[in-house]
Design an enzyme around this catalytic site. Structure first.
Site, short mmCIF file in Angstrom:
data_model
loop_
_atom_site.label_atom_id
_atom_site.label_comp_id
_atom_site.label_asym_id
_atom_site.label_seq_id
_atom_site.Cartn_x
_atom_site.Cartn_y
_atom_site.Cartn_z
N ASP A 1 -2.62 -1.86 -3.58
CA ASP A 1 -3.18 -0.72 -4.31
C ASP A 1 -2.32 -0.40 -5.52
OD1 ASP A 1 -0.98 0.51 -3.15
OD2 ASP A 1 -2.13 1.96 -1.98
N ALA B 1 0.86 -1.19 0.00
CA ALA B 1 0.00 0.00 0.00
C ALA B 1 0.89 1.23 0.00
CB ALA B 1 -0.91 0.01 1.23
N HIS B 2 0.77 2.02 -1.05
CA HIS B 2 1.63 3.20 -1.14
C HIS B 2 0.98 4.37 -1.86
CE1 HIS B 2 2.20 1.68 -5.23
NE2 HIS B 2 2.61 2.90 -5.56
N ARG B 3 -0.14 4.18 -2.53
CA ARG B 3 -0.71 5.25 -3.35
C ARG B 3 -1.18 6.41 -2.49
NH1 ARG B 3 -1.34 4.84 -8.74
NH2 ARG B 3 -1.06 2.80 -9.68
#
Length: 387
Positions: A287, A210-212
């Site tokens: 994501d 998860a990084h967006r």
């Protein structure tokens, strides 16, 4: 597409680790054909040491130019890249600038080239999430409309561009991520020790990325995402491993968000170790568009922690499920996908995308109808691909 003279000079612009991976087959094809190129790294992903490992593992030459732009607001980061890339292009005077995907590096490389009347080739053109809240969506659309060559991964992405009336020439090539996975999956299985290092057994754990910005820059969304994955882990007994992106870690620290105990946070991984985790996980929560693609190719079921995706083909073939961020929906999607057999057809090509891209850029004539027909294999499944 008509025949063209071989470019005397190509500039490849990249700035993130996914771009390194997806450009690796193209760079290797340039080396195989003795096509000269200059490799420009913007430094958008600002862990230079980890980037160096990626180049070494993928057996790629080091960048000729490293701009060291680092993290900043979208406007300032893109502006710094534009200035640096323009200087390189003025010095090199290339025939073509190649960019990939949808990052700020992609946008800056395309705009710098277009302003100097240098042809732009967009690798992975035509992707659309139809969510303009995502900065990546703006980048994709702008780059596609200034590009001379649009290398689309699927027939569907070609149709998106046709509907938008782009001016450049569209070639369905397949996705270079297939080339990369085919080339390196066996190497990862042979050389990576990540399963032993983390004391993991194949099929007994789940992977989380998860990084967006639309997720990690909002504390409530980030908490909801983590809560859903943790509830799934508690329900199923599967440990979740989270190689955390520096951006995500900084947001956790800034917001004071605690990661649930069911999720094991580890440092970012190099390419081979991450590929090994992807290929042996029972399920991936992500994501990331790239992870959706890679899991589809590797036969790992995927749950996307977003409400839209620019990789709808992964959903169509049954390899992926859009969950959104509500914890109950994340648990439901995970329960649906866990144990799913990887009998889906891979929609992203046959592992020869880089060849088709170089064919289009050189004097080799490309039959776009043949390319479109051959990059969507109808009999190869995720189970068969890596056997």
């Amino acid at each position: 597409m008509t025949a063209r003279e071989t470019p005397e000079s190509i500039v490849v612009v990249l700035g993130t680790r996914p771009e390194i991976i997806k450009f690796a087959p193209v760079i290797r094809e340039c080396l195989a054909r003795d096509v000269p190129f200059t490799l420009v790294h913007t430094g958008q992903h600002y862990s230079r040491e980890l980037d160096r490992v990626f180049f070494e593992q993928l057996d790629l030459p080091a960048p000729d130019v490293h701009l060291d732009v680092g993290s900043d607001s979208h406007g300032r980061q893109t502006a710094a890249m534009l200035e640096g890339i323009e200087d390189v292009l003025v010095d090199v005077e290339p025939d073509v600038v190649l960019v990939q995907g949808d990052t700020n590096s992609t946008l800056a490389g395309a705009l710098a080239a277009a302003k100097l009347n240098v042809d732009v080739g967009h690798v992975e053109a035509g992707l659309r999430s139809f969510d303009r809240e995502m900065p990546e969506e703006t980048n994709r659309v702008v780059v596609d409309h200034v590009a001379e060559y649009l290398f689309t991964p699927t027939e569907e992405t070609r149709l998106y561009l046709e509907r938008e009336g782009v001016a450049g020439q569209v070639v369905v090539t397949g996705n270079t991520v297939v080339d990369a996975v085919y080339q390196y999956a066996d190497v990862a299985a042979e050389k990576s020790t990540v399963l032993d290092d983390l004391e993991l057994s194949p099929g007994e754990f789940c992977l989380l990325t998860a990084h967006r910005a639309e997720n990690v820059d909002h504390p409530d969304r980030f908490r909801s995402l983590l809560a859903g994955v943790a509830q799934f882990a508690d329900l199923t007994g599967h440990e979740v491993v989270y190689p955390i992106h520096p951006r995500a870690q900084s947001r956790l620290d800034e917001f004071g968000v605690d990661v649930p105990d069911e999720i094991r946070v580890i440092d970012p991984l190099d390419f081979l170790d991450f590929l090994r985790l992807e290929s042996t996980a029972a399920l991936a929560f992500t994501d990331s568009g790239g992870v959706q693609e890679e899991c589809c190719i590797l036969g790992t079921p995927c749950v996307t922690l977003r409400y839209t995706t620019e990789r709808p083909e992964t959903v169509y073939v049954g390899a992926n499920c859009l969950a959104g961020l509500d914890p109950a929906d994340v648990v439901a999607a995970g329960s649906l996908m866990l144990g799913k057999q990887p009998d889906w057809t891979i929609p992203f090509g046959d592992g020869r995308a880089a060849e088709r891209i170089l064919d289009a850029l050189t004097e080799v004539e490309t039959d776009t109808d043949t390319a479109a027909a051959t990059v969507t294999p109808t009999e190869t499944t995720a189970t068969e691909t890596l056997q």
